[in-house]
Write a protein that holds these residues in place. Sequence first.
Motif, PDB file in Angstrom:
ATOM      1  N   MET A 169       0.844  -1.204   0.027  1.00 16.65           N
ATOM      2  CA  MET A 169       0.143   0.117  -0.056  1.00 16.65           C
ATOM      3  C   MET A 169       0.839   1.153  -0.082  1.00 16.65           C
ATOM      4  SD  MET A 169      -3.113   0.988   0.028  1.00 16.65           S
ATOM      5  CE  MET A 169      -4.346   2.278   0.494  1.00 16.65           C
ATOM      6  N   ASN A 170       2.000   1.206   0.612  1.00 20.07           N
ATOM      7  CA  ASN A 170       2.884   2.407   0.859  1.00 20.07           C
ATOM      8  C   ASN A 170       3.567   2.936  -0.520  1.00 20.07           C
ATOM      9  OD1 ASN A 170       2.388   2.927   3.494  1.00 20.07           O
ATOM     10  ND2 ASN A 170       3.998   1.824   4.320  1.00 20.07           N
ATOM     11  N   LYS A 171       3.781   1.591  -1.315  1.00 17.19           N
ATOM     12  CA  LYS A 171       4.309   1.685  -2.567  1.00 17.19           C
ATOM     13  C   LYS A 171       3.456   2.484  -3.643  1.00 17.19           C
ATOM     14  CE  LYS A 171       7.852  -2.043  -2.504  1.00 17.19           C
ATOM     15  NZ  LYS A 171       8.159  -3.089  -2.848  1.00 17.19           N
ATOM     16  N   ILE A 211       0.860   4.673  -2.781  1.00 18.30           N
ATOM     17  CA  ILE A 211       0.988   5.971  -2.491  1.00 18.30           C
ATOM     18  C   ILE A 211       2.245   6.603  -2.991  1.00 18.30           C
ATOM     19  CG2 ILE A 211       0.997   7.608  -0.520  1.00 18.30           C
ATOM     20  CD1 ILE A 211      -1.117   5.646   0.904  1.00 18.30           C
ATOM     21  N   TYR A 212       3.428   6.411  -2.511  1.00 23.16           N
ATOM     22  CA  TYR A 212       4.564   6.767  -2.981  1.00 23.16           C
ATOM     23  C   TYR A 212       4.673   6.681  -4.688  1.00 23.16           C
ATOM     24  CZ  TYR A 212       9.608   7.270  -3.757  1.00 23.16           C
ATOM     25  OH  TYR A 212      10.756   7.767  -4.111  1.00 23.16           O
ATOM     26  N   SER A 228       4.904  10.719  -6.255  1.00 26.24           N
ATOM     27  CA  SER A 228       5.922  11.078  -7.336  1.00 26.24           C
ATOM     28  C   SER A 228       5.203  11.535  -8.612  1.00 26.24           C
ATOM     29  CB  SER A 228       6.608   9.657  -7.348  1.00 26.24           C
ATOM     30  OG  SER A 228       7.282   9.437  -6.100  1.00 26.24           O
TER      31      SER A 228
END
Length: 161
Positions: free
Chosen positions: A1-3, A5-6, A10
């Motif tokens: 999930m963090n990837k 959002i990142y 970006s």
Amino acid sequence: MNKIIYLFISGILVLAFSCCSASKSSIKLEQNPPFKITNAFYNTWVGGQPGVKGYSVQFEIDNSNIVLDSIYFRNMSAKLQKDISTLKNVYIGTFILPNRMKDYILHSDPKKEFRNELPDISKKIPFQLNLNEAVISYIVENSTAYYKVTNVVELKTTGKL
């Protein structure tokens, strides 16, 4: 999930920065305008009051169907006015330079400097020009176009009456 959002953040940043760089070069200079400049010069003038001075820039074109609109010269801009005192297609732009003869109060107590005027922070023109260059805007087919004049000659006055 963090990837995810990142990557999403970006991508938004990349799009934001690419849009900023594209907006700087939005004004395109024409290489072949529908007129020829037959005369381009400027002179400096001094007014009757101390510190009042400026530039008067004059263009003569060979096409009476074109209307010159504005001029950008020495990091300033002005509207061009058609000279009705002549039968030629002559346009004049007048620039009044800021009066630099001001009395400023400089004191260690900031309250005593309260009446000082703020410096003139003029907006920059959207062109990089040398001292003898100008950009004129003109109207053709209901749209504004821009042309760079590279040799605006200074007309020197003799000072003799």
